[in-house]
Scaffold this motif. Structure first.
Motif, short mmCIF file in Angstrom:
data_model
loop_
_atom_site.label_atom_id
_atom_site.label_comp_id
_atom_site.label_asym_id
_atom_site.label_seq_id
_atom_site.Cartn_x
_atom_site.Cartn_y
_atom_site.Cartn_z
N UNK A 80 43.97 37.62 48.64
CA UNK A 80 43.12 36.46 48.91
C UNK A 80 43.95 35.18 48.98
N UNK A 81 44.79 34.97 47.96
CA UNK A 81 45.70 33.83 47.99
C UNK A 81 46.99 34.23 47.26
N UNK A 82 47.73 33.26 46.76
CA UNK A 82 49.04 33.54 46.19
C UNK A 82 48.99 34.37 44.92
N UNK A 83 47.86 34.43 44.21
CA UNK A 83 47.81 35.20 42.96
C UNK A 83 46.51 35.97 42.76
N UNK A 84 45.70 36.12 43.79
CA UNK A 84 44.41 36.81 43.66
C UNK A 84 44.20 37.76 44.84
N UNK A 85 43.49 38.84 44.55
CA UNK A 85 43.16 39.82 45.60
C UNK A 85 41.76 40.36 45.37
N UNK A 86 41.18 40.90 46.44
CA UNK A 86 39.89 41.57 46.33
C UNK A 86 40.16 43.08 46.34
N UNK A 87 39.73 43.73 45.28
CA UNK A 87 39.95 45.17 45.10
C UNK A 87 38.63 45.91 45.35
N UNK A 88 38.66 46.88 46.24
CA UNK A 88 37.48 47.69 46.54
C UNK A 88 37.64 49.05 45.87
N UNK A 89 36.64 49.40 45.04
CA UNK A 89 36.65 50.67 44.33
C UNK A 89 35.49 51.53 44.82
N UNK A 90 35.81 52.75 45.23
CA UNK A 90 34.80 53.67 45.76
C UNK A 90 34.15 54.47 44.64
N UNK A 91 32.87 54.80 44.83
CA UNK A 91 32.15 55.65 43.89
C UNK A 91 32.43 57.13 44.13
#
Length: 366
Positions: free
Chosen positions: A119-130
């Motif tokens: 997302x930016x220099x120190x953050x991300x969006x993590x997608x976790x599957x069921x």
């Protein structure tokens, strides 16, 4: 659908019987002994061991008695978990979600990382599957809720200095109606216990999830105006709360978001917030506050204080409107604005909000 319906019907019919069996077994061998002593005869019959001699042996062998008692409690706990699992899925279907819940409140469930979007220099969006069997499932969380997260147990398990598992709460930024997966916006703290571990994960690896933990049960039109003050990664519960409210057609609650960060590049979900403000100009106002503002910055600067709140969220003492303030951010910010939390409890209202005349039932600390 027919299969699902038959399963639900069977689950509803089986639930009273299973619960009754657990209750009878609990009374028989898992609770405190009655006046006549523990019913070890029943325990022995359940274990397939019979005979007066064996029963007498147990009466004079405390170690054997303790071992069987522990086994009895273990059996009871397993039965109760099964009941809760069935109950959770039946409740999710009864609430009209059209899908079963992927989460079971009191059980750690593994979800698989499928995507990491910086997302930016120190953050991300993590997608976790069921998982393959969970593509039609939703998380089962209400608004506003958090999930507990930890590493897999066993070899490689992440533990703290006291050899206890590292567990942290996170608020999904995906909709509660999203099927098959959840999205977590996570900021990496280099000195953190869990975030460096999560940032090292690759698609295909897993984390354990438990929950949901209901923080604040939102109902439309509970109050006329809502103030959400967030600092840094504390924005995620505000995003869940406000987007949910804006998506309810009959909800007329108006919102003001005050989002503080160190620099402009630290602002999380900025594009999403700006779009929401454009889509709902009559219901949402977004105000950014920076500690280190660039040249030409037109927003607020410095720390959020009582005067900042008065300026961005003016409130008339003569008005009968109902207001509710929410705050989530670094502990020093929460302390200065509303007083520290008392563990999981809200704690005494202090700081800027008390100075401004807010009451304890008008302020909620995430």
């Amino acid at each position: 659908m027919a299969t699902a319906a038959r399963f639900l019907s069977s689950a509803r019919l089986a639930r009273p019987t299973l619960t009754a069996n657990v209750a009878r077994q609990s009374r028989a061998y898992a609770t405190a002994p009655a006046a006549g002593g523990p019913n070890y005869g029943l325990i022995l019959s359940l274990a397939g061991v019979t005979g007066i001699g064996a029963y007498a042996y147990l009466q004079y062998n405390p170690a054997a008695k303790a071992e069987i008692s522990a086994k009895a409690h273990e059996l009871e706990a397993k039965a109760e978990r099964k009941v809760k699992g069935v109950q959770s899925e039946v409740d999710a279907a009864d609430q009209g979600t059209g899908s079963y819940a992927a989460l079971i409140k009191d059980t750690w469930t593994p979800f698989t990382l499928t995507k990491v979007a910086p997302y930016n220099h120190n953050s991300s969006i993590y997608t976790f599957s069921f998982g393959e069997d969970g593509q039609d499932k939703v998380s089962g969380a209400e608004v506003a809720s958090a999930l507990l997260v930890r590493s897999l147990q066993g070899e490689g398990e992440l533990k703290d200095d006291k050899e206890k598992p590292v567990i942290r709460p996170y608020t999904p930024v995906s909709s509660n109606e999203q099927k098959g997966s959840i999205d977590l916006l996570i900021k990496e703290y280099k000195d953190g216990k869990l975030t460096p571990f999560i940032s090292s994960l690759q698609p295909g690896q897993q984390l354990l999830f438990k929950g949901p933990i209901l923080k604040f049960k939102y109902e439309p039109n509970q109050f006329d105006r809502g103030l959400a003050i967030a600092g840094g990664s504390g924005i995620t519960p505000m995003y869940q709360l406000i987007t949910h409210s804006l998506n309810i057609p009959d909800d007329k609650t108006k919102w003001t978001l005050v989002f503080s960060n160190v620099t402009e590049k630290d602002i999380l979900l900025r594009k999403e917030w700006d779009n929401l403000a454009k889509q709902h100009p009559d219901r949402l106002e977004v105000k950014y506050v920076l500690d280190k503002a660039p040249w030409g910055w037109k927003g607020e600067t410095g720390f959020v204080t009582a005067s900042t709140i008065s300026k961005l969220f003016p409130r008339s003492t003569d008005s009968n409107e109902k207001v509710r303030a929410f705050i989530c951010g670094p502990p020093p910010q929460v302390k200065s604005l509303a007083g520290p939390k008392d563990g999981p409890r809200q704690g005494e209202l202090q700081g800027a909000f008390k100075e401004l005349g807010y009451t304890a039932d008008e302020v909620f600390k995430f």
